[in-house]
Motif scaffolding. Sequence first.
Motif, PDB file in Angstrom:
ATOM      1  N   LEU A 138      10.196 -12.755  17.288  1.00  0.00           N
ATOM      2  CA  LEU A 138      11.477 -13.081  17.911  1.00  0.00           C
ATOM      3  C   LEU A 138      11.204 -13.584  19.325  1.00  0.00           C
ATOM      4  N   HIS A 139      11.674 -14.786  19.606  1.00  0.00           N
ATOM      5  CA  HIS A 139      11.422 -15.391  20.911  1.00  0.00           C
ATOM      6  C   HIS A 139      12.605 -15.212  21.857  1.00  0.00           C
ATOM      7  N   ALA A 140      13.673 -14.648  21.365  1.00  0.00           N
ATOM      8  CA  ALA A 140      14.839 -14.387  22.211  1.00  0.00           C
ATOM      9  C   ALA A 140      15.095 -12.885  22.247  1.00  0.00           C
ATOM     10  N   ARG A 141      16.038 -12.493  23.057  1.00  0.00           N
ATOM     11  CA  ARG A 141      16.407 -11.072  23.160  1.00  0.00           C
ATOM     12  C   ARG A 141      16.919 -10.590  21.800  1.00  0.00           C
ATOM     13  N   PRO A 142      16.356  -9.500  21.248  1.00  0.00           N
ATOM     14  CA  PRO A 142      16.777  -9.051  19.914  1.00  0.00           C
ATOM     15  C   PRO A 142      18.249  -8.638  19.896  1.00  0.00           C
ATOM     16  N   ARG A 143      18.914  -9.015  18.812  1.00  0.00           N
ATOM     17  CA  ARG A 143      20.286  -8.576  18.617  1.00  0.00           C
ATOM     18  C   ARG A 143      20.289  -7.204  17.952  1.00  0.00           C
ATOM     19  N   ALA A 144      21.407  -6.540  18.041  1.00  0.00           N
ATOM     20  CA  ALA A 144      21.501  -5.185  17.503  1.00  0.00           C
ATOM     21  C   ALA A 144      21.292  -5.152  15.997  1.00  0.00           C
ATOM     22  N   ASP A 145      21.705  -6.236  15.301  1.00  0.00           N
ATOM     23  CA  ASP A 145      21.582  -6.249  13.848  1.00  0.00           C
ATOM     24  C   ASP A 145      20.174  -6.593  13.374  1.00  0.00           C
ATOM     25  N   GLN A 146      19.255  -6.911  14.301  1.00  0.00           N
ATOM     26  CA  GLN A 146      17.892  -7.280  13.916  1.00  0.00           C
ATOM     27  C   GLN A 146      16.936  -6.092  13.911  1.00  0.00           C
ATOM     28  N   PHE A 147      17.349  -4.961  14.426  1.00  0.00           N
ATOM     29  CA  PHE A 147      16.493  -3.774  14.429  1.00  0.00           C
ATOM     30  C   PHE A 147      16.495  -3.130  13.045  1.00  0.00           C
ATOM     31  N   PRO A 148      15.431  -2.365  12.714  1.00  0.00           N
ATOM     32  CA  PRO A 148      14.256  -2.011  13.509  1.00  0.00           C
ATOM     33  C   PRO A 148      13.252  -3.154  13.582  1.00  0.00           C
ATOM     34  N   LEU A 149      12.399  -3.128  14.628  1.00  0.00           N
ATOM     35  CA  LEU A 149      11.402  -4.159  14.861  1.00  0.00           C
ATOM     36  C   LEU A 149      10.119  -3.513  15.358  1.00  0.00           C
ATOM     37  N   LEU A 150       9.018  -4.203  15.101  1.00  0.00           N
ATOM     38  CA  LEU A 150       7.765  -3.827  15.747  1.00  0.00           C
ATOM     39  C   LEU A 150       7.764  -4.407  17.150  1.00  0.00           C
ATOM     40  N   VAL A 151       7.356  -3.622  18.124  1.00  0.00           N
ATOM     41  CA  VAL A 151       7.330  -4.098  19.504  1.00  0.00           C
ATOM     42  C   VAL A 151       5.937  -3.848  20.078  1.00  0.00           C
ATOM     43  N   TYR A 152       5.462  -4.847  20.830  1.00  0.00           N
ATOM     44  CA  TYR A 152       4.154  -4.722  21.470  1.00  0.00           C
ATOM     45  C   TYR A 152       4.330  -4.781  22.974  1.00  0.00           C
ATOM     46  N   ASP A 153       3.764  -3.775  23.633  1.00  0.00           N
ATOM     47  CA  ASP A 153       3.782  -3.713  25.088  1.00  0.00           C
ATOM     48  C   ASP A 153       2.340  -3.537  25.561  1.00  0.00           C
ATOM     49  N   ARG A 154       1.934  -4.348  26.525  1.00  0.00           N
ATOM     50  CA  ARG A 154       0.543  -4.297  26.979  1.00  0.00           C
ATOM     51  C   ARG A 154       0.173  -2.916  27.526  1.00  0.00           C
ATOM     52  N   ALA A 155       1.150  -2.204  28.055  1.00  0.00           N
ATOM     53  CA  ALA A 155       0.854  -0.918  28.680  1.00  0.00           C
ATOM     54  C   ALA A 155       0.666   0.197  27.654  1.00  0.00           C
ATOM     55  N   ILE A 156       1.518   0.224  26.609  1.00  0.00           N
ATOM     56  CA  ILE A 156       1.467   1.340  25.659  1.00  0.00           C
ATOM     57  C   ILE A 156       0.912   0.950  24.297  1.00  0.00           C
ATOM     58  N   GLY A 157       0.892  -0.345  23.966  1.00  0.00           N
ATOM     59  CA  GLY A 157       0.422  -0.782  22.661  1.00  0.00           C
ATOM     60  C   GLY A 157       1.579  -1.051  21.712  1.00  0.00           C
ATOM     61  N   TRP A 158       1.412  -0.640  20.451  1.00  0.00           N
ATOM     62  CA  TRP A 158       2.395  -0.924  19.412  1.00  0.00           C
ATOM     63  C   TRP A 158       3.339   0.263  19.222  1.00  0.00           C
ATOM     64  N   GLU A 185      13.838   1.113  17.485  1.00  0.00           N
ATOM     65  CA  GLU A 185      14.944   1.462  16.590  1.00  0.00           C
ATOM     66  C   GLU A 185      16.220   0.704  16.915  1.00  0.00           C
ATOM     67  N   GLN A 186      16.597   0.703  18.215  1.00  0.00           N
ATOM     68  CA  GLN A 186      17.884   0.099  18.592  1.00  0.00           C
ATOM     69  C   GLN A 186      17.971   0.090  20.113  1.00  0.00           C
ATOM     70  N   TRP A 187      18.967  -0.665  20.617  1.00  0.00           N
ATOM     71  CA  TRP A 187      19.260  -0.632  22.054  1.00  0.00           C
ATOM     72  C   TRP A 187      19.853   0.727  22.427  1.00  0.00           C
ATOM     73  N   GLU A 188      19.358   1.289  23.506  1.00  0.00           N
ATOM     74  CA  GLU A 188      19.939   2.503  24.064  1.00  0.00           C
ATOM     75  C   GLU A 188      20.936   2.151  25.157  1.00  0.00           C
ATOM     76  N   SER A 189      20.626   1.076  25.876  1.00  0.00           N
ATOM     77  CA  SER A 189      21.517   0.517  26.895  1.00  0.00           C
ATOM     78  C   SER A 189      21.135  -0.947  27.059  1.00  0.00           C
ATOM     79  N   ASP A 190      21.681  -1.602  28.043  1.00  0.00           N
ATOM     80  CA  ASP A 190      21.380  -3.023  28.243  1.00  0.00           C
ATOM     81  C   ASP A 190      19.924  -3.254  28.603  1.00  0.00           C
ATOM     82  N   THR A 191      19.277  -2.249  29.151  1.00  0.00           N
ATOM     83  CA  THR A 191      17.898  -2.427  29.613  1.00  0.00           C
ATOM     84  C   THR A 191      16.912  -1.475  28.964  1.00  0.00           C
TER      85      THR A 191
END
Length: 719
Positions: A57-77, A81-87
């Motif tokens: 996904l190259h754009a901000r994920p929508r609520a209906d697209q979860f769950p998703l795999l997410v990769y963060d350089r700091a923590i890994g994979w 599950e879902q948005w908890e808030s806007d951020t």
Amino acid sequence: MTTDTSLRGAVEHFAHVKGTALAPKWDDGLDDADLGLGAEDLAVLCARLAWPAPAQLHARPRADQFPLLVYDRAIGWAVAEQWESDTLIRLSGLHLPLLDYGEDLAFFDVAFPDPLQQGQETPKAISIFWRAIIKRKSVLVSATLATVFANIITLVTSLYSMQLYDRVIPNGSGSFSTLWVLTIGVIAALCIDFILRTVRSIMIEREAAEIDAEVSEYFFARAQAVRLDARPPGIGTMAAQLRGLEQVRGIMSSGSLFLLSDLPFALFFIVIIALIGGVVAIIPVIALPISLGLAFGLAKMIRIGTDRAQVSSNRKNGLLVESLDAAESIKAGRGSWFMLARWNRLLREIHHYEDPVKQRSAAAATVFATMQQLAYVGIMAVGAVEVAAGNMTSGALLACSIISGRVNGPLIAMLPGLIVQWGYASSSLRALDGILKLPLDRTSGESSLRPGKIEGPMVLERIRFAYPGAREGLDIGRLEFRPGERIAVIGGVGSGKTTLIRIMSGIFDAQQGTAKLAGLDMTQIADDVLRQHIGYLPQEYRLINGTLRDNLLLGLPKPSDETVMEAAKKTGLIQLIASHPLGLDLPIQEGGRGLSGGQRSLVGLTRLLMANPRIWLLDEPTANLDQNSEVAVLAALDQAIGPDQTLVIVTHRLQLLARVQRVILMGGGKVMLDGPTNEVIQKLQAKPTPPARQAKIAPAAGSPPESPTAPPVSGTFGR
């Protein structure tokens, strides 16, 4: 919660969140893969496992697209599950429940392979093939373009001949330069034609192999998922129906596809004949529809015979499988002549239906060959008149005769064989449709329940089940099996004991009533989750072709050899392992032939010890064991079954009743008695059960017969 942020751990948890069951050894193909924590490693993982490429996904994920795999350089994979808030994004299963959203996060969705394509309507067999073909439309488009150019190039030889007769031969040696130029040009064109046809053939055959692998996987998985109580009685016949895939694959071979792709060009060639020879084109215009009409008429006539011959052929294969599987009983009962008579009757029946097919096919080949010759004679006769009238040249007549061979030649020559082939293929497709209509085991899709832990009783309420053609079947009002109980099910032959525990295991589905586990309807629990919590050992435990290790680890994670050997020591299977030079790699034949019934039972019991389910369902586990083996197995069960685990054991042996707290007496598919062991035994001693429903309790192997008043044997299951 876990701290595992590796790619494999995230993918496994992602599959769990999406409600998809991965194979126990799903990551075996990644052993030599260098997978780090980079985002690009997910594509490598999917490619190595032949999964669809991950979608980023190259754009901000929508609520209906979860769950998703997410990769963060700091923590890994991780799994988002879902948005908890806007951020903030809520993570699943990690010790860090929330993650700050940022542009540096990479989100992916993985489409896990589902060979059964669950959740969809039951498809037609032909649609499975078409779906696999449409996936490769880019290759088909390329092959079509190659076909277009190849057919255009085939005109070169006819035009070359026309130029020779009209320009080179009349002018004699003075036009040899033209001859060499034309010849070199034709050779170049034929080389291009050769390359195009070779490339087209390679492309089609390669894609056909991939289509065959995809379709075969689907039908094999579908046949495996058919409910045991709905499976056709003739397994050999069902296997022969599945083998019909080969006939459908044959119709999809490159030769058949080339014939169909070349058919539209017949009209194109007729137009070329009309441009060159004028009225000469009237001959192929008449011959082609007649040939096609005859082809369709013969196809309809042949289809009836192929349908009946296919059914008889499937029955013949079923008889072959049955006779080989039951060879010991047939030989012991002197039934070889009986089976041979059945075989010969089926052969005569097959020939009765196949002979008309062969005769019509031969007649079709003769008719089509005659049509081809008549078309050639007609073109030459009409062309001769046109040449004499000056309306066309002799070279044009030669070109028309060559082009007419492209209209009638390959098409007419291959039509008879194609008609017969399609007749058998269409019959196979209808047989495959019948398999697709069979009900499947419970799904493991997103709608299934996947509780991490199941604790609570199993309750059967108003259960009704009967085998096809049976006058009566299982009829249970209400039965409850609580955690920690040790229960024996006894009863006469055909009283419904085995059917009861098959329904309890989920192998069979009740035709009426409900079976609940911990308050959940068992039909709603994902199949892999149910199998983890319920262990079922059938009375006749069959092994699969492979090694002893394969059979012991079937469906289990990756226990170490130490774990396997420890379980084998407890059951006594260690003697078999130690006595063979290959040990755990001992070859096992189909069905476990070469091993005794007791050894096969020990394999099943050893595997069950390693699985350690919460509910143990054992159908005559010691029936094939000698006294020493029985003692070892009972001791192993005593040690393995904990106080919160349930044991239900079907037995005819009085010795085992002393090890249980509750006895259920079955008769005629109904519960005749149900209560504490001592009370049930006292009732049986006080009031004999009618012979039809009497519990036939046999003594333990190697021990003298016991009377109903024999003292109980000490010991109990569990700790």
